[in-house]
Design an enzyme around this catalytic site. Structure first.
Site, PDB file in Angstrom:
ATOM      1  N   LYS A  57      -3.349   3.407  -8.711  1.00 60.73           N
ATOM      2  CA  LYS A  57      -3.471   3.625  -7.268  1.00 60.73           C
ATOM      3  C   LYS A  57      -3.673   5.107  -7.030  1.00 60.73           C
ATOM      4  O   LYS A  57      -3.282   5.937  -7.861  1.00 60.73           O
ATOM      5  CB  LYS A  57      -2.185   3.167  -6.552  1.00 60.73           C
ATOM      6  CG  LYS A  57      -2.378   2.867  -5.083  1.00 60.73           C
ATOM      7  CD  LYS A  57      -2.895   1.456  -4.870  1.00 60.73           C
ATOM      8  CE  LYS A  57      -3.094   1.141  -3.399  1.00 60.73           C
ATOM      9  NZ  LYS A  57      -3.298  -0.298  -3.180  1.00 60.73           N
TER      10      LYS A  57
HETATM   11  P1  NAD Z   1      -6.695  -0.496   7.161  1.00 61.48           P
HETATM   12  O1  NAD Z   1      -6.665   0.975   7.192  1.00 61.48           O
HETATM   13  O2  NAD Z   1      -8.003  -1.192   7.226  1.00 61.48           O
HETATM   14  O3  NAD Z   1      -5.786  -1.085   8.368  1.00 61.48           O
HETATM   15  C1  NAD Z   1      -4.438  -0.731   8.523  1.00 61.48           C
HETATM   16  C2  NAD Z   1      -3.946  -1.306   9.844  1.00 61.48           C
HETATM   17  O4  NAD Z   1      -2.541  -1.117   9.945  1.00 61.48           O
HETATM   18  C3  NAD Z   1      -4.557  -0.647  11.079  1.00 61.48           C
HETATM   19  O5  NAD Z   1      -4.775  -1.634  12.076  1.00 61.48           O
HETATM   20  C4  NAD Z   1      -3.449   0.311  11.528  1.00 61.48           C
HETATM   21  O6  NAD Z   1      -3.506   0.589  12.918  1.00 61.48           O
HETATM   22  C5  NAD Z   1      -2.224  -0.499  11.185  1.00 61.48           C
HETATM   23  N1  NAD Z   1      -1.012   0.313  11.022  1.00 61.48           N
HETATM   24  C6  NAD Z   1      -0.821   1.373  10.232  1.00 61.48           C
HETATM   25  N2  NAD Z   1       0.440   1.838  10.361  1.00 61.48           N
HETATM   26  C7  NAD Z   1       1.047   1.020  11.243  1.00 61.48           C
HETATM   27  C8  NAD Z   1       2.344   0.947  11.788  1.00 61.48           C
HETATM   28  N3  NAD Z   1       3.292   1.834  11.428  1.00 61.48           N
HETATM   29  N4  NAD Z   1       2.644  -0.029  12.682  1.00 61.48           N
HETATM   30  C9  NAD Z   1       1.714  -0.941  13.054  1.00 61.48           C
HETATM   31  N5  NAD Z   1       0.450  -0.929  12.552  1.00 61.48           N
HETATM   32  C10 NAD Z   1       0.134   0.037  11.673  1.00 61.48           C
HETATM   33  O7  NAD Z   1      -5.873  -0.929   5.868  1.00 61.48           O
HETATM   34  P2  NAD Z   1      -5.985  -2.290   5.027  1.00 61.48           P
HETATM   35  O8  NAD Z   1      -6.977  -2.081   3.950  1.00 61.48           O
HETATM   36  O9  NAD Z   1      -6.122  -3.427   5.966  1.00 61.48           O
HETATM   37  O10 NAD Z   1      -4.553  -2.315   4.323  1.00 61.48           O
HETATM   38  C11 NAD Z   1      -3.400  -2.843   4.980  1.00 61.48           C
HETATM   39  C12 NAD Z   1      -2.355  -3.182   3.936  1.00 61.48           C
HETATM   40  O11 NAD Z   1      -2.897  -4.146   3.021  1.00 61.48           O
HETATM   41  C13 NAD Z   1      -1.874  -2.033   3.052  1.00 61.48           C
HETATM   42  O12 NAD Z   1      -0.523  -2.229   2.700  1.00 61.48           O
HETATM   43  C14 NAD Z   1      -2.733  -2.157   1.813  1.00 61.48           C
HETATM   44  O13 NAD Z   1      -2.162  -1.556   0.670  1.00 61.48           O
HETATM   45  C15 NAD Z   1      -2.781  -3.670   1.679  1.00 61.48           C
HETATM   46  N6  NAD Z   1      -3.902  -4.193   0.889  1.00 61.48           N
HETATM   47  C16 NAD Z   1      -5.184  -3.884   1.205  1.00 61.48           C
HETATM   48  C17 NAD Z   1      -6.216  -4.442   0.436  1.00 61.48           C
HETATM   49  C18 NAD Z   1      -7.668  -4.225   0.774  1.00 61.48           C
HETATM   50  O14 NAD Z   1      -8.516  -4.883   0.140  1.00 61.48           O
HETATM   51  N7  NAD Z   1      -8.019  -3.413   1.721  1.00 61.48           N
HETATM   52  C19 NAD Z   1      -5.910  -5.263  -0.668  1.00 61.48           C
HETATM   53  C20 NAD Z   1      -4.579  -5.554  -0.949  1.00 61.48           C
HETATM   54  C21 NAD Z   1      -3.577  -5.016  -0.162  1.00 61.48           C
END
Ligand code: NAD
Length: 427
Positions: free
Chosen positions: A117
């Site tokens: 990561k």
């Molecule tokens: P992203 O940046 O596309 O979206 C993040 C979202 O979370 C946004 O809507 C933001 O406003 C919201 N957010 C952030 N902090 C917040 C808070 N304190 N309270 C409420 N909302 C909040 O990110 P993503 O890629 O969707 O990732 C989200 C989660 O999923 C992370 O934990 C990431 O590690 C995990 N994840 C992502 C992927 C991927 O393919 N993108 C894969 C596996 C896991």
């Protein structure tokens, strides 16, 4: 088990993600086969952690410095794989935990990768597009010593997207003197990206939720869904649930929360976010406070934002039948115990959000073979892998009376440690 059985440092609300991960490893240890036990210490230590200074010229002409990280937690099963996060709260220990969860997750869905990561401590919203490009390219150059299609393959995470992946791919390729599409996944389609990758994590959340619901005889049609985080994972999960007849009753992002008993129009919320930068003020739903969001009665609660969102402070108020962890580490160990005691099923992150890395694996395979698959083929293979992973973990949880999280760790950690034991210690 009660809260009293947690180590004192884990009872605090500010427990960090690395401590959460170590607690999960402690819980799995008694359930591992004996020959694997001597190797367990390798799970408690990242293989290597790189801290880099990332200086960039701002548009104003000034120079700004940012701290970046890339961690290889465990490479026993293959090259490192895991996303890159741009966020003001990124720390080395957070990236260590996220890399470790990738180790377990990759083994749970049996993609041939180790866990990695990366991240930069930065608020990307404070940078112009040109500054963001310079930051990405300099960071890529700084961690270049670790990267490569057969060494370490990054992907998107919080606040990074297809454009950022394109810059990483180009920077690596320029340094190599050849076009290397397989060095990163989650790329735009025109650069060797894969159909279905954009929705893959949300789709995997849906598939594991569907399998969990089947065990509780809970129909998806008409089910009430609450989603925290409306980005790559949360928006896709909400949309796919709605496509299957579920009602999205609550949404929350970092600008605000929405509620509608009749169901929020996900497409409308997405357009509102695109126009205004967040959910706040979206018409057709009432505004909620952050605390109220967790109390909304629902069948599925999907945390899909960041770590430590379900804590001792709100776990007792959650009225969901199933929590499906789209985010990594959204539930603290203390909250996990509260949910278990209250009979809320939790589909853990290392299983629920593994759809992203599964289709990243498909993308890497397609890049290496220069042969591309149809979206239907990708979605079908994703569904099969996620369903099989869920079934295997469900069986272990039933046979040994374990939570789905501990069962997922038993399955994932056993595969990692088996590879570690077979390889032996060098020299
Ligand atoms: P992203 O940046 O596309 O979206 C993040 C979202 O979370 C946004 O809507 C933001 O406003 C919201 N957010 C952030 N902090 C917040 C808070 N304190 N309270 C409420 N909302 C909040 O990110 P993503 O890629 O969707 O990732 C989200 C989660 O999923 C992370 O934990 C990431 O590690 C995990 N994840 C992502 C992927 C991927 O393919 N993108 C894969 C596996 C896991």
């Amino acid at each position: 088990m009660t809260n009293a059985s947690l180590p004192s440092y884990l009872s605090r609300e500010n427990v960090g993600p690395w401590e959460t991960y170590l607690d999960q490893v402690e819980r799995v240890a008694p359930h591992l086969d004996k020959p694997l036990i001597p190797w367990i210490e390798t799970l408690r230590r990242p293989k290597r952690s790189l801290i880099v200074d990332v200086p960039i010229k701002l548009d104003s002409g000034e120079v700004a410095h940012f701290e970046g990280y890339r961690v290889h937690h465990n490479l026993s099963r293959g090259p490192g794989k895991g996303g890159i996060r741009f966020h003001p709260a990124v720390t080395l220990s957070e990236v260590m935990a996220l890399a470790a969860w990738m180790t377990v997750k990759n083994a749970v869905v049996q993609v041939p990768y180790g866990g990695a990561k990366g991240g930069i401590r930065v608020d990307p919203k404070s940078l112009s597009l040109a500054e963001l490009e310079r930051l990405t390219r300099r960071y890529t150059s700084e961690i270049n010593i670790l990267l490569g299609p057969d060494r370490d393959i990054p992907a998107p995470d919080v606040n990074t997207n297809e454009q950022v992946m394109a810059w990483i791919m180009d920077t690596y390729s320029m340094n190599q003197g050849r076009t290397a599409t397989g060095v990163v996944t989650g790329k735009p389609l025109s650069l060797g990206g894969s159909l279905g990758r954009r929705d893959a994590t949300g789709r995997g959340v849906f598939v594991t939720a569907r399998e969990a619901a089947r065990r509780l005889n809970l129909p998806i049609e008409g089910a009430r869904i609450a989603v925290q985080g409306f980005g790559n994972v949360g928006e896709a999960a909400a949309r796919i649930f709605a496509e299957h007849g579920a009602k999205v009753v609550a949404l929350q992002d970092d600008t605000g929360a929405l509620h509608s008993g009749g169901g929020i129009d996900v497409a409308r919320a997405r357009t509102h976010r695109e126009l205004t930068g967040g959910l706040k003020g979206c018409a057709g739903a009432e505004a909620l406070s952050a605390a109220e969001f967790w109390r909304v009665p629902c069948d599925f609660l999907i945390p899909a934002a960041v770590e430590n969102q379900i804590t001792e402070a709100n776990a007792g108020a959650i009225h969901a039948k199933i929590v499906v962890e789209g985010a990594n580490g959204p539930t603290t160990p203390a909250a996990d115990l509260i949910l278990r005691e209250r009979g809320v099923m939790v589909v853990p992150d290392v299983l629920a959000n593994a759809g992203g890395v599964t289709v990243s694996y498909f993308e890497w395979v397609q890049d290496i073979s220069s042969f591309f698959w149809s979206e239907a083929e990708i979605n079908q293979r994703l569904d099969r892998i996620m369903t099989e992973a869920f079934n295997g973990i469900w069986e272990v949880s039933q046979a040994r009376a374990l939570s789905l999280r501990t069962a997922a760790f038993v399955v994932g950690c056993s595969r990692v440690l088996e590879a570690r034991a077979l390889r032996g210690l060098y020299p």
